[in-house]
Design a protein around this motif. Structure first.
Motif, PDB file in Angstrom:
ATOM      1  N   LYS A 113       0.836  -1.210   0.000  1.00  0.00           N
ATOM      2  CA  LYS A 113       0.000   0.000   0.000  1.00  0.00           C
ATOM      3  C   LYS A 113       0.868   1.256   0.000  1.00  0.00           C
ATOM      4  CE  LYS A 113      -3.972  -1.877   2.523  1.00  0.00           C
ATOM      5  NZ  LYS A 113      -4.760  -1.740   3.773  1.00  0.00           N
ATOM      6  N   GLU A 114       1.915   1.258   0.810  1.00  0.00           N
ATOM      7  CA  GLU A 114       2.801   2.424   0.884  1.00  0.00           C
ATOM      8  C   GLU A 114       3.506   2.656  -0.449  1.00  0.00           C
ATOM      9  OE1 GLU A 114       2.993   4.802   3.197  1.00  0.00           O
ATOM     10  OE2 GLU A 114       1.306   3.692   4.067  1.00  0.00           O
ATOM     11  N   LYS A 115       3.964   1.601  -1.075  1.00  0.00           N
ATOM     12  CA  LYS A 115       4.634   1.733  -2.378  1.00  0.00           C
ATOM     13  C   LYS A 115       3.655   2.247  -3.434  1.00  0.00           C
ATOM     14  CE  LYS A 115       8.209  -1.665  -1.502  1.00  0.00           C
ATOM     15  NZ  LYS A 115       8.702  -3.014  -1.794  1.00  0.00           N
ATOM     16  N   LEU A 116       2.423   1.774  -3.381  1.00  0.00           N
ATOM     17  CA  LEU A 116       1.419   2.265  -4.330  1.00  0.00           C
ATOM     18  C   LEU A 116       1.095   3.734  -4.082  1.00  0.00           C
ATOM     19  CD1 LEU A 116      -1.014  -0.776  -4.618  1.00  0.00           C
ATOM     20  CD2 LEU A 116       0.401   0.204  -6.442  1.00  0.00           C
ATOM     21  N   LYS A 117       1.095   4.159  -2.825  1.00  0.00           N
ATOM     22  CA  LYS A 117       0.868   5.574  -2.518  1.00  0.00           C
ATOM     23  C   LYS A 117       1.988   6.434  -3.102  1.00  0.00           C
ATOM     24  CE  LYS A 117      -1.856   4.941   1.686  1.00  0.00           C
ATOM     25  NZ  LYS A 117      -1.875   5.072   3.160  1.00  0.00           N
ATOM     26  N   VAL A 119       3.617   5.733  -5.837  1.00  0.00           N
ATOM     27  CA  VAL A 119       3.330   5.786  -7.273  1.00  0.00           C
ATOM     28  C   VAL A 119       2.260   6.841  -7.538  1.00  0.00           C
ATOM     29  CG1 VAL A 119       2.398   4.495  -9.249  1.00  0.00           C
ATOM     30  CG2 VAL A 119       4.017   3.392  -7.697  1.00  0.00           C
ATOM     31  N   ILE A 120       1.241   6.878  -6.697  1.00  0.00           N
ATOM     32  CA  ILE A 120       0.154   7.858  -6.839  1.00  0.00           C
ATOM     33  C   ILE A 120       0.703   9.276  -6.721  1.00  0.00           C
ATOM     34  CG2 ILE A 120      -1.934   8.762  -5.722  1.00  0.00           C
ATOM     35  CD1 ILE A 120      -2.546   5.750  -4.983  1.00  0.00           C
ATOM     36  N   GLU A 121       1.609   9.508  -5.778  1.00  0.00           N
ATOM     37  CA  GLU A 121       2.207  10.837  -5.607  1.00  0.00           C
ATOM     38  C   GLU A 121       3.005  11.253  -6.831  1.00  0.00           C
ATOM     39  OE1 GLU A 121       4.479  11.045  -1.983  1.00  0.00           O
ATOM     40  OE2 GLU A 121       2.776  10.376  -0.779  1.00  0.00           O
ATOM     41  N   ILE A 126      -2.948   9.192 -12.384  1.00  0.00           N
ATOM     42  CA  ILE A 126      -3.196   7.749 -12.322  1.00  0.00           C
ATOM     43  C   ILE A 126      -4.679   7.423 -12.501  1.00  0.00           C
ATOM     44  CG2 ILE A 126      -3.461   7.500  -9.807  1.00  0.00           C
ATOM     45  CD1 ILE A 126      -1.478   5.039 -10.163  1.00  0.00           C
ATOM     46  N   GLY A 127      -5.540   8.362 -12.132  1.00  0.00           N
ATOM     47  CA  GLY A 127      -6.969   8.238 -12.395  1.00  0.00           C
ATOM     48  C   GLY A 127      -7.567   6.908 -12.035  1.00  0.00           C
ATOM     49  N   LYS A 128      -8.210   6.285 -13.006  1.00  0.00           N
ATOM     50  CA  LYS A 128      -8.945   5.045 -12.773  1.00  0.00           C
ATOM     51  C   LYS A 128      -8.119   3.802 -13.075  1.00  0.00           C
ATOM     52  CE  LYS A 128     -13.386   7.168 -13.584  1.00  0.00           C
ATOM     53  NZ  LYS A 128     -14.644   7.137 -14.294  1.00  0.00           N
ATOM     54  N   LEU A 129      -6.815   3.924 -13.092  1.00  0.00           N
ATOM     55  CA  LEU A 129      -5.983   2.753 -13.380  1.00  0.00           C
ATOM     56  C   LEU A 129      -5.945   1.770 -12.219  1.00  0.00           C
ATOM     57  CD1 LEU A 129      -2.923   4.219 -15.293  1.00  0.00           C
ATOM     58  CD2 LEU A 129      -4.792   2.852 -16.211  1.00  0.00           C
ATOM     59  N   LEU A 130      -6.105   2.251 -11.010  1.00  0.00           N
ATOM     60  CA  LEU A 130      -6.015   1.370  -9.850  1.00  0.00           C
ATOM     61  C   LEU A 130      -7.293   0.559  -9.680  1.00  0.00           C
ATOM     62  CD1 LEU A 130      -4.285   3.784  -7.346  1.00  0.00           C
ATOM     63  CD2 LEU A 130      -3.246   1.898  -8.601  1.00  0.00           C
ATOM     64  N   GLY A 131      -7.196  -0.488  -8.874  1.00  0.00           N
ATOM     65  CA  GLY A 131      -8.324  -1.381  -8.645  1.00  0.00           C
ATOM     66  C   GLY A 131      -9.492  -0.700  -7.964  1.00  0.00           C
ATOM     67  N   LYS A 132     -10.689  -1.109  -8.331  1.00  0.00           N
ATOM     68  CA  LYS A 132     -11.912  -0.493  -7.804  1.00  0.00           C
ATOM     69  C   LYS A 132     -12.154  -0.817  -6.339  1.00  0.00           C
ATOM     70  CE  LYS A 132     -14.044  -0.895 -12.306  1.00  0.00           C
ATOM     71  NZ  LYS A 132     -13.704  -2.115 -12.988  1.00  0.00           N
ATOM     72  N   GLU A 133     -11.701  -1.982  -5.897  1.00  0.00           N
ATOM     73  CA  GLU A 133     -11.983  -2.378  -4.517  1.00  0.00           C
ATOM     74  C   GLU A 133     -11.007  -1.756  -3.510  1.00  0.00           C
ATOM     75  OE1 GLU A 133     -12.090  -6.547  -6.272  1.00  0.00           O
ATOM     76  OE2 GLU A 133     -12.133  -4.665  -7.365  1.00  0.00           O
ATOM     77  N   GLU A 134      -9.704  -1.872  -3.771  1.00  0.00           N
ATOM     78  CA  GLU A 134      -8.708  -1.429  -2.794  1.00  0.00           C
ATOM     79  C   GLU A 134      -7.842  -0.284  -3.307  1.00  0.00           C
ATOM     80  OE1 GLU A 134      -8.604  -2.382   0.299  1.00  0.00           O
ATOM     81  OE2 GLU A 134     -10.100  -3.961   0.068  1.00  0.00           O
ATOM     82  N   GLY A 135      -7.438  -0.343  -4.550  1.00  0.00           N
ATOM     83  CA  GLY A 135      -6.535   0.661  -5.089  1.00  0.00           C
ATOM     84  C   GLY A 135      -7.094   2.062  -5.039  1.00  0.00           C
ATOM     85  N   ILE A 136      -8.355   2.212  -5.376  1.00  0.00           N
ATOM     86  CA  ILE A 136      -8.990   3.526  -5.402  1.00  0.00           C
ATOM     87  C   ILE A 136      -9.013   4.164  -4.012  1.00  0.00           C
ATOM     88  CG2 ILE A 136     -11.425   2.895  -5.062  1.00  0.00           C
ATOM     89  CD1 ILE A 136     -10.261   5.020  -7.958  1.00  0.00           C
ATOM     90  N   LYS A 137      -9.051   3.351  -2.961  1.00  0.00           N
ATOM     91  CA  LYS A 137      -9.032   3.873  -1.595  1.00  0.00           C
ATOM     92  C   LYS A 137      -7.728   4.584  -1.278  1.00  0.00           C
ATOM     93  CE  LYS A 137     -11.958   0.162   0.210  1.00  0.00           C
ATOM     94  NZ  LYS A 137     -11.961  -1.037   1.076  1.00  0.00           N
ATOM     95  N   LEU A 138      -6.657   4.212  -1.971  1.00  0.00           N
ATOM     96  CA  LEU A 138      -5.348   4.811  -1.729  1.00  0.00           C
ATOM     97  C   LEU A 138      -5.254   6.228  -2.268  1.00  0.00           C
ATOM     98  CD1 LEU A 138      -3.148   1.700  -2.613  1.00  0.00           C
ATOM     99  CD2 LEU A 138      -3.824   2.483  -0.334  1.00  0.00           C
ATOM    100  N   LEU A 139      -6.175   6.606  -3.144  1.00  0.00           N
ATOM    101  CA  LEU A 139      -6.174   7.946  -3.721  1.00  0.00           C
ATOM    102  C   LEU A 139      -6.625   8.998  -2.712  1.00  0.00           C
ATOM    103  CD1 LEU A 139      -7.696   7.213  -7.228  1.00  0.00           C
ATOM    104  CD2 LEU A 139      -5.341   7.844  -6.732  1.00  0.00           C
ATOM    105  N   ALA A 140      -7.377   8.577  -1.703  1.00  0.00           N
ATOM    106  CA  ALA A 140      -7.958   9.524  -0.729  1.00  0.00           C
ATOM    107  C   ALA A 140      -6.910  10.082   0.216  1.00  0.00           C
ATOM    108  CB  ALA A 140      -9.053   8.839   0.073  1.00  0.00           C
TER     109      ALA A 140
END
Length: 140
Positions: A113-117, A119-121, A126-140
């Motif tokens: 999760k930290e590594k994905l955050k 990537v988001i930074e 990155i928009g809608k590339l991340l997963g709908k269940e868990e990945g999108i939560k990391l955008l918040a």
């Protein structure tokens, strides 16, 4: 044993897909399909049949691929090597890893999760590339 198939681990869809989304999952499976499976060769685990072919085959753009690469690297499914080919642009070689099993994934999930955050930074588009269940939560 039969040739002409690639084994797909259940963890790809069960554990990784909720974080990495459809396009990264598709790209990973594509790279896995072309990974060298001959253990005795020095190119074992590597795939170089990547960017051009995947852009032509699927609805992915060249501008999206570095983001997908970063997502796949963050979760440990690939590593990227660069090989000089002498024409000013290095050839990208993907080291395609097997997914972690459920127990190992769960043990490393917070780190993932930290590594994905990160990537988001770096890739704010990155928009809608991340997963709908868990990945999108990391955008918040």
């Amino acid at each position: 044993m039969r040739d002409g198939f690639t084994m797909m681990y259940h963890e790809v869809f069960d554990l990784y897909h909720p974080y990495i989304g459809d396009k990264a999952t598709l790209y990973y499976l594509y790279l896995l399909r072309y990974r060298n499976h001959e253990a005795e060769k020095d190119t074992f685990g590597k795939s170089w049949n990547g960017r051009t072919n995947v852009v032509e085959k699927f609805q992915l753009s060249y501008s999206t691929l570095p983001i997908i690469d970063a997502v796949l690297e963050a979760v440990g499914l690939i590593a990227i090597e660069y090989k000089s080919v002498g024409r000013g642009k290095d050839k990208i070689i993907y080291v395609v890893n097997d997914p972690m099993d459920r127990q190992r994934f769960r043990a490393k999930e917070e780190s993932i999760k930290e590594k994905l955050k990160q990537v988001i930074e770096k890739h704010t588009n990155i928009g809608k590339l991340l997963g709908k269940e868990e990945g999108i939560k990391l955008l918040a």
